[in-house]
Motif scaffolding. Structure first.
Motif, PDB file in Angstrom:
ATOM      1  N   TYR A 336       0.680  -0.790   0.052  1.00 11.24           N
ATOM      2  CA  TYR A 336      -0.073   0.021  -0.483  1.00 11.24           C
ATOM      3  C   TYR A 336       0.881   1.358   0.515  1.00 11.24           C
ATOM      4  N   ASP A 337       0.587   2.459  -0.798  1.00 13.92           N
ATOM      5  CA  ASP A 337       1.136   3.359  -0.332  1.00 13.92           C
ATOM      6  C   ASP A 337       0.393   4.508   0.806  1.00 13.92           C
ATOM      7  N   THR A 338       1.307   4.546   1.515  1.00 16.32           N
ATOM      8  CA  THR A 338       1.768   5.159   3.205  1.00 16.32           C
ATOM      9  C   THR A 338       2.183   6.581   3.053  1.00 16.32           C
ATOM     10  N   ASN A 342       3.959  12.448  11.479  1.00 18.25           N
ATOM     11  CA  ASN A 342       4.800  12.725  12.948  1.00 18.25           C
ATOM     12  C   ASN A 342       4.466  11.403  13.701  1.00 18.25           C
ATOM     13  N   GLY A 343       5.205  10.371  12.632  1.00 15.81           N
ATOM     14  CA  GLY A 343       6.011   9.047  13.258  1.00 15.81           C
ATOM     15  C   GLY A 343       5.089   8.124  13.088  1.00 15.81           C
ATOM     16  N   ILE A 344       3.252   8.726  11.838  1.00 12.64           N
ATOM     17  CA  ILE A 344       2.655   7.084  12.269  1.00 12.64           C
ATOM     18  C   ILE A 344       2.345   6.997  10.940  1.00 12.64           C
ATOM     19  N   GLU A 345       2.701   6.104  10.738  1.00 11.56           N
ATOM     20  CA  GLU A 345       2.874   5.647   9.303  1.00 11.56           C
ATOM     21  C   GLU A 345       1.055   5.020   9.043  1.00 11.56           C
ATOM     22  N   CYS A 346       0.548   5.582   7.650  1.00  9.40           N
ATOM     23  CA  CYS A 346      -0.862   6.406   7.769  1.00  9.40           C
ATOM     24  C   CYS A 346      -1.112   6.194   6.592  1.00  9.40           C
ATOM     25  N   ILE A 347      -2.501   5.842   5.487  1.00  7.63           N
ATOM     26  CA  ILE A 347      -3.223   5.721   4.074  1.00  7.63           C
ATOM     27  C   ILE A 347      -3.786   6.875   3.847  1.00  7.63           C
TER      28      ILE A 347
END
Length: 399
Positions: A336-338, A342-347
């Motif tokens: 997935y593209d993430t 601020n240090g949190i890996e998100c979609i």
């Protein structure tokens, strides 16, 4: 000189050197000068009002500054120049305006409300039309900003409302309040009127700004904020003897200042946050400043947020996406593209939706970027999506 956000911030920093607790006043007065609008500085004597104007004028190349302390004995000759004796011999009434207000681009008039009606009436035309009628001819005035000052607002019953309305921004100039700033202020050497700038703003730079500023868009939510403020002011006036009057001309000039602020923030449209500047533009008396601040804050807050109905719709889309992701074996998250928030890996999810404004009975397209933390996708409990600055969107939960 290319005038951009970095250059403007640099100039403001240089203009503010040695002027303790005056950066906001300098920034806003400078903004009005760039927009070509006039300013009223309200404060006690000895709070560096004239120095602020001299400093700002010094940021412009080949600037011509004119300052005058007004009183009931001030004559038109003191402000607009003496009558030309040579022209009188030709039966012409003209003034020698060189070195006086009609030939200046920055003007500072202290104790403005002590001026005579003859002076104030002439100033109305100069501020509005940027022309001075000198005898039988009209001379163009190169005015960038007329800044007036007083320790009082205009007294009632003297016909000063029209003049007061011309000052688009009204700023409080207070003495230094921080004790350390006060100590530095009284022991520092006297500072120069001129700011030490490597490069100054030319007349061409200033003229070119108008084209770019006019292109700044005014989105629907900003118009809603302004309409809300106007309605709130009308309600306020119904229950108060001291009413707040804002002319249509004044509102148009206020929007132009908002456009200028957006342009120097490198944006193509006004944002709701820019509307906080309106607080400095619409108060009439010191007594109603707090109420004006409340009205502006309330209106910005009401029309900067997405409605509950829209959040519920978005929440449904997010939850549907979550189920789709879960069915695709979320354990291999590398497919997935993430994005890192601020240090949190998100979609990242980009959502287009139609927002309905029931107050003004309008609908308009809106967009929103949501960020879903990767580690929340397989969780059993509810969670909140994030904005791009890591703030939680508390108005709806994802399950």
């Amino acid at each position: 000189m290319e005038l951009n956000k970095e250059k403007i911030n640099y100039i403001i920093k240089k203009l503010s050197e040695g002027l303790y607790e005056k950066q906001e006043v300098i920034s806003l007065t400078f903004l009005c000068a760039l927009a070509g609008k006039s300013v009223f500085l309200y404060g006690l004597p000895g709070t560096a009002k004239s120095l602020i104007v001299r400093r700002i004028a010094s940021a412009f190349k080949d600037s011509k500054y004119f300052g005058q302390l007004m009183n009931r004995f001030t004559t038109p000759e003191d402000v607009f120049g003496p009558v030309s004796l040579s022209k009188l011999k030709e039966d012409k009434f003209e003034r020698q305006t060189e070195g006086y207000l009609p030939k200046s681009d920055f003007v500072f008039l202290d104790e403005i409300w002590k001026s005579s009606p003859a002076i104030l009436n002439t100033l109305l035309t100069i501020i509005n039309e940027k022309v001075y009628r000198n005898g039988s001819q009209e001379d163009k005035v190169p005015l960038k900003a007329l800044i007036a000052a007083s320790n009082e607002t205009p007294p009632k019953g003297h016909g000063l409302e029209a003049m007061y309305d011309r000052f688009i921004m009204r700023l409080l100039v207070d003495p230094a309040k921080d004790v350390n700033n006060f100590k530095s202020l009284i022991v520092d050497k006297d500072i120069n009127f001129d700011a030490e700038l490597e490069e100054k703003i030319s007349a061409t730079d200033w003229e070119d700004l108008k084209v770019f500023i006019e292109e700044i868009k005014v989105p629907e939510n900003v118009l809603n904020i302004i309409c809300s403020i106007k309605d709130e002011i009308d309600e306020y006036n119904k229950g108060n003897n001291e009413t707040i009057y804002i002319s249509d001309r004044r509102w148009k000039n206020i929007v132009y200042i908002l456009k200028t602020a957006a342009y120097f923030c490198d944006r193509e449209e006004i944002l709701p946050v820019d509307c906080f500047l309106i607080s400095h533009c619409i108060w009439t008396l010191e007594e109603n400043i707090d109420e004006v601040n409340r009205i502006v804050e309330k209106s910005v807050k009401n029309f900067s947020q997405i409605s509950r109905q829209d959040f519920e719709s978005l929440s449904s889309e997010v939850n549907t996406l979550k189920k789709d992701i879960q069915s695709e074996c979320i354990n291999d998250k590398n497919i997935y593209d993430t994005e890192d928030i601020n240090g949190i890996e998100c979609i990242k999810i980009h959502v287009d939706y139609l927002e309905e404004d029931s107050y003004y009975n309008r609908k308009y397209n809106r967009t929103l970027d949501l960020f879903i933390p990767i580690d929340k996708i397989n969780s059993k409990g509810s969670f909140n999506p994030l904005y791009s600055d890591n703030r939680k969107i508390n108005d709806f939960d994802c399950l």
